[in-house]
Design a protein around this motif. Structure first.
Motif, mmCIF file in Angstrom:
data_model
loop_
_atom_site.group_PDB
_atom_site.id
_atom_site.type_symbol
_atom_site.label_atom_id
_atom_site.label_comp_id
_atom_site.label_asym_id
_atom_site.label_seq_id
_atom_site.Cartn_x
_atom_site.Cartn_y
_atom_site.Cartn_z
ATOM 1 N N GLN A 7 0.824 -1.207 0.000
ATOM 2 C CA GLN A 7 0.000 0.000 0.000
ATOM 3 C C GLN A 7 0.857 1.256 0.000
ATOM 4 O OE1 GLN A 7 -2.817 -0.672 3.179
ATOM 5 N NE2 GLN A 7 -4.348 -1.264 1.694
ATOM 6 N N LYS A 8 1.921 1.231 0.806
ATOM 7 C CA LYS A 8 2.803 2.401 0.824
ATOM 8 C C LYS A 8 3.457 2.597 -0.539
ATOM 9 C CE LYS A 8 4.570 1.327 5.039
ATOM 10 N NZ LYS A 8 5.608 1.290 6.052
ATOM 11 N N LEU A 9 3.830 1.478 -1.144
ATOM 12 C CA LEU A 9 4.451 1.568 -2.461
ATOM 13 C C LEU A 9 3.453 2.073 -3.505
ATOM 14 C CD1 LEU A 9 7.011 0.995 -4.104
ATOM 15 C CD2 LEU A 9 6.102 -1.282 -4.560
ATOM 16 N N ALA A 10 2.239 1.529 -3.459
ATOM 17 C CA ALA A 10 1.220 1.934 -4.435
ATOM 18 C C ALA A 10 0.941 3.436 -4.335
ATOM 19 C CB ALA A 10 -0.070 1.147 -4.217
ATOM 20 N N GLY B 242 -8.184 -3.252 5.646
ATOM 21 C CA GLY B 242 -7.577 -4.574 5.834
ATOM 22 C C GLY B 242 -6.178 -4.628 6.414
ATOM 23 N N VAL B 243 -5.463 -3.496 6.488
ATOM 24 C CA VAL B 243 -4.097 -3.592 7.019
ATOM 25 C C VAL B 243 -4.109 -3.494 8.548
ATOM 26 C CG1 VAL B 243 -3.026 -2.652 4.957
ATOM 27 C CG2 VAL B 243 -3.545 -1.123 6.845
ATOM 28 N N ASP B 244 -3.008 -3.927 9.154
ATOM 29 C CA ASP B 244 -2.978 -3.915 10.612
ATOM 30 C C ASP B 244 -2.857 -2.475 11.119
ATOM 31 O OD1 ASP B 244 -0.188 -3.156 11.341
ATOM 32 O OD2 ASP B 244 0.335 -4.988 10.276
ATOM 33 N N PRO B 245 -3.155 -2.270 12.413
ATOM 34 C CA PRO B 245 -3.209 -0.897 12.929
ATOM 35 C C PRO B 245 -1.891 -0.125 12.807
ATOM 36 C CG PRO B 245 -4.231 -2.407 14.480
ATOM 37 C CD PRO B 245 -3.617 -3.248 13.417
ATOM 38 N N VAL B 246 -0.784 -0.810 12.865
ATOM 39 C CA VAL B 246 0.498 -0.106 12.732
ATOM 40 C C VAL B 246 0.704 0.321 11.276
ATOM 41 C CG1 VAL B 246 3.004 -0.325 12.868
ATOM 42 C CG2 VAL B 246 1.582 -1.237 14.716
ATOM 43 N N ALA B 247 0.510 -0.612 10.358
ATOM 44 C CA ALA B 247 0.694 -0.302 8.935
ATOM 45 C C ALA B 247 -0.258 0.813 8.507
ATOM 46 C CB ALA B 247 0.462 -1.553 8.092
#
Lengths: 247, 312
Positions: free
Chosen positions: A144-147, A167-172
């Motif tokens: 996601q960060k890359l996109a 859908g990503v974890d709370p840290v991400a």
């Protein structure tokens, strides 16, 4: 701080036959702002976003995006915006670097510039060790960060995000929002559509659409106080389908 | 709060499952009581779907044992299948059948009829009944969800298993959906539900927080919140990015995570929030509002994930 509008919509109407998908929308979105565009399924969000991104023409009204007119200059709009959706943004069977080169090429950037920005991007995200890895094997938060970074590679005035952190974890998720804040602080406008009302709370300002109209617009704090609600979700449930009879 | 004669309808002991070198589930154990709404809360890849597929006898566990409704999921899978209602992540509807045809099909597969169990689904199905002759593929997300729930209930299961039923559904439909689940309690149906949305934890009777194949915590949402041991502060400023950057530079900051309009902060030593206001003013943030707050489920999840670093 003088606010400069990068999206100006006045009396936008879009009809499909007898059906009015967008019914006289008027709003501004400013430079460097994180703007949340909300609405129930079928409220007309997708129609409006297609117009804002130069993929569809308004039936009437005026829409200016990044300084260009949506009816007359849609191709120019396309070059000055970025787009990322959660479901599909990167090619899984290409490497990280190949994806960056591909998107840079699509936006017509010179190879030399793409290579430079590719290096910068990988450094900034601390992804340098992963440049030659296939997307398929990478964790969701990383992708996601890359996109997102790829969607702003050509330094657009505005980037459109569709449910960016589902859908990503709370840290991400928080790392992703910090990336968005950083991008907005650098002057790029971030236009977010989402079903996830939690996600809306991260925006500077939000609008809520219902049945083709904008029924509320303001900062999350303003909306919560106007509608006497503890969360944006509560505001949404109160107004997004006012005619709806609950069970 | 605890009921004395609780009957356990699920008991899992040391369930593990690997796919190649990926350990999807790492020896997890838990119990679910009759009639409760039990939530598995976790991000994509936490192991929620794998667990539900083992539970519904669609996948064999690699290690461990599990009984559901008193039956072993491996040895008695056939009998068990008739007693469970399962709604997979992508609603398992036939898009080229109508609403009515889908419901009739599911009833017939389980050897029953719509009429026999209509009382159970009435409250849900009335929302979509006006569209009985519409193709399922032409329904909105919220309506598909209601039809899928009706189909999963039509054979009157004792246990309802819902894998991310609210993903991609708007907030209004989500609220209605949880209301429907609560009504099922009157019929003593146990509901097992998974979701990546932390805020939905509060709607469950008990939850398990799942991350990378492990259970981080299992309790009532309220007890999980009370288990948060640190003092937590919320800081707000109009310039969020500057605020986050500044909070990370403040030497006493332990964690600083954006939470909607706010940033939630913990300090290395309790009571060090006092110096923060001055620090922020010195770096030019004059509008900061600092308040002590109660931890929510997401704060707990972050802490349990090992949030003892200030962030990225």
């Amino acid at each position: 701080m003088g606010k400069q509008a990068v999206i100006t919509v006045r009396q936008l109407v879009k009809k499909f036959g007898a059906f009015t998908a967008n019914d006289h929308l008027s709003f501004d979105v400013y430079e460097g702002e994180i703007f949340g565009f909300l609405g129930a399924n079928g409220a007309g969000k997708t129609t409006a976003i297609r117009i804002l991104s130069g993929l569809s023409q308004p039936t009437s009204g005026s829409v200016r995006v990044a300084g260009f007119d949506a009816a007359r200059e849609p191709e120019k709009i396309k070059k000055n915006i970025g787009y990322m959706c959660q479901k599909f943004s990167l090619y899984e069977d290409l490497t990280v670097r190949e994806n960056i080169m591909l998107y840079g090429g699509i936006y017509g950037m010179p190879k030399k510039v793409i290579r430079e920005r590719c290096g910068e991007l990988l450094d900034r995200l601390q992804f340098s060790a992963y440049g030659d890895r296939l997307i398929a094997g990478l964790p969701l938060g990383f992708r996601q960060k890359l996109a997102f970074s790829v969607a702003v590679l050509h330094q657009p005035r505005i980037v459109f995000l569709d449910e960016p952190t589902g859908g990503v974890d709370p840290v991400a998720r928080r790392q992703f929002w910090e990336l968005i804040y950083e991008t907005a602080a650098a002057g790029i406008t971030v236009f977010v559509t989402t079903h996830y009302m939690d996600e809306a709370e991260y925006c500077d300002r939000i609008s809520i659409m219902s049945e083709g109209k904008i029924v509320a617009i303001g900062t999350p704090e303003e909306l919560k106080s106007t509608w006497q609600a503890a969360s944006v979700e509560e505001v949404f449930v109160k107004i997004a389908r006012p005619q709806h009879v609950t069970i | 709060m605890r009921n004395e004669q609780k009957q356990e309808v699920i008991r899992a002991s040391g369930i593990a499952k690997s796919f190649g070198t990926t350990e999807a589930l790492k020896e997890i154990s838990f119990g679910v009581n009759e009639g409760e709404i039990f939530g598995f809360i976790g991000p994509d890849g936490a192991g929620k779907t794998t667990l539900f597929r083992i539970l519904t006898t669609l996948l064999l566990p690699g290690k461990g044992s599990m009984t559901v409704l008193g039956r072993d999921v491996v040895r008695e899978f056939r009998k068990l299948r008739g007693e469970i209602g399962y709604m997979p992540g992508r609603f398992s509807l036939y898009m080229d059948l109508t609403v009515g045809e889908n419901l009739r099909f599911y009833a017939s597969v389980f050897g029953t009829t719509i009429e026999e169990n209509y009382d159970l689904i009435r409250d849900i199905y009335t929302h979509i009944e006006p569209f009985t002759n519409r193709l399922a593929g032409r329904l909105s997300g919220g309506m598909k969800q209601k039809l899928a729930l009706s189909c999963a209930l039509i054979h009157r299961p004792r246990l309802l298993v819902l894998d991310e039923p609210t993903t991609g559904v708007d907030a209004v439909s989500r609220t209605e959906f949880w209301e429907m689940l609560r009504q099922l309690r009157e019929h003593r149906i146990t509901v097992l539900v998974s979701t990546p949305y932390m805020d939905e934890a509060m709607r469950c009777d008990r939850v398990a927080l799942l991350q990378e194949g492990r259970i981080l915590a299992i309790d009532t949402p309220e007890n999980i919140r009370q288990g948060y041991s640190r003092r937590l502060y919320s800081v707000r400023s109009a310039e969020k990015f500057r605020l986050i950057t500044a909070l990370r530079k403040f030497p006493e900051t332990r964690t600083a995570w954006p939470f909607g309009e706010d940033v939630h902060v913990t300090f290395r030593e309790e009571g060090r929030a006092s110096g923060l206001e001055n620090f922020l003013r010195e770096v030019g943030i004059t509008d900061a509002r600092i308040t002590e707050i109660r931890a929510g489920i997401e704060d707990c999840f972050l802490e349990l994930m090992g949030g003892a670093h200030a962030g990225p």
